[in-house]
Write an enzyme that holds these catalytic residues in place. Structure first.
Site, PDB file in Angstrom:
ATOM      1  N   TYR A 168       0.826  -1.198   0.000  1.00  0.00           N
ATOM      2  CA  TYR A 168       0.000   0.000   0.000  1.00  0.00           C
ATOM      3  C   TYR A 168       0.866   1.255   0.000  1.00  0.00           C
ATOM      4  O   TYR A 168       1.395   1.678   1.018  1.00  0.00           O
ATOM      5  CB  TYR A 168      -0.931   0.021   1.215  1.00  0.00           C
ATOM      6  N   HIS A 181       0.391 -12.424   1.437  1.00  0.00           N
ATOM      7  CA  HIS A 181      -0.398 -11.491   0.650  1.00  0.00           C
ATOM      8  C   HIS A 181      -0.473 -11.937  -0.806  1.00  0.00           C
ATOM      9  O   HIS A 181       0.513 -11.893  -1.541  1.00  0.00           O
ATOM     10  CB  HIS A 181       0.238 -10.092   0.736  1.00  0.00           C
TER      11      HIS A 181
END
Length: 319
Positions: free
Chosen positions: A45, A128
């Site tokens: 992010y 992830h």
């Protein structure tokens, strides 16, 4: 223990739009004031911007009073090619993401996250998006996370994905504490109910449901013609279904995002949801919608009109 409502840290990393340091801090502060005690982030992010901003906002909070999760699998490596990030975050491309689910990659990724967050441990570390990296993730990544758990560097081991099939395989062939399930258990999609969610319940694995608005389609009381679904333009039939759900909601004095926020809690395996916010107003509004009771008759009517399957478990009250 994580709070039922979690804060998703992608938007404060300039996802699709710039967010000032002040607005990012205000969003986290508003989440705290609303009772949120679970904060999720990832190196992906904003090339670490989310972790840095979240860490700064939580720095003066008692560490024992909140839980934070981050993710591993994309290692950030310095990059001097200039330009802007090409993954949807409006940040300078100072680093590049390198897929790495090796034991060394997991450790290096987590070391960087702990430094950016300013903490000595995280409560959950998720693999992830290992969609194309099963072999390395299961043979090296998961054992590395379990080792870090034994050392106290992380509190729990998880996997976070936009599908339920591979997390189910992880559950059958390995050991997990959490699954972060993105977009696959929502008012619009419940295929994960057939085998995955029951398996989570059976194994005592906690599910954190995210992307519960299906990337925007369920986020507003009225569904616009240009709504997005799974990060692309929503097909006409999906927009039509969402509008029918919204219409039923309206008959009960409920807005569509309110029902979307509360729906996942009907299943006992779902322990929390995490919702992204780029402003104080967004997180405050979502917290208020989650706290406002949804009548059981709404769920019954959705089932009666074929918008939810008869066997889909639904919450009897706001969670």
């Amino acid at each position: 223990m994580i709070s039922g409502l979690g804060f998703g840290g992608a938007p404060i990393a300039n996802l699709y739009a710039e967010v000032s340091d002040e607005d990012a801090r205000a969003a986290v502060d508003a989440a705290w004031d609303a009772g949120v005690r679970y904060f999720d982030t990832a190196p992906h992010y904003g090339l670490g911007l989310s972790e840095r901003r979240l860490g700064e906002a939580l720095r003066d909070r008692p560490r024992s009073e909140f839980a934070v999760s981050t993710k591993v699998g994309r290692v950030l490596e310095p990059y001097d090619g200039g330009g802007l990030d090409d993954a949807g975050f409006l940040v300078p491309a100072t680093h590049r993401r390198v897929w790495d689910f090796s034991a060394d990659g997991i450790r290096r990724s987590l070391e960087g996250s702990l430094e950016r967050l300013g903490v000595d441990h995280v409560d959950i570390a998720y693999l992830h998006d290992p969609d194309n990296h099963w072999d390395q993730a299961v043979s090296e990544g998961l054992p590395a996370l379990h080792s870090l758990k034994e050392q106290g560097v992380i509190g729990a081991v998880g996997v976070g994905m936009n599908q339920w099939q591979m997390p189910e395989r992880f559950l059958r062939e390995a050991s997990l504490d959490y699954v972060m399930l993105a977009g696959r258990y929502t008012l619009l999609e419940q295929d994960s109910l057939a085998s995955f969610l029951p398996l989570c319940e059976e194994r005592g694995v906690s599910v954190v449901a995210v992307a519960i608005f299906n990337s925007g389609l369920l986020a507003r009381p009225e569904v616009p013609a240009d709504a997005t679904y799974n990060y692309a333009a929503a097909p006409a039939e999906v927009i039509g279904r969402a509008r029918r759900i919204a219409s039923v909601c309206g008959r009960h004095g409920v807005v569509l995002p309110q029902a979307a926020l509360q729906f996942p809690f009907g299943h006992p395996a779902v322990k929390a949801i995490a919702v992204g916010a780029r402003s104080a107003g967004e997180i405050t509004e979502n917290a208020a919608l989650l706290a406002k009771k949804v009548p059981a008759e709404l769920w019954a009517d959705l089932k009666a009109e074929g918008l939810l399957a008869a066997d889909v478990p639904t919450p009897g009250a706001a969670s």
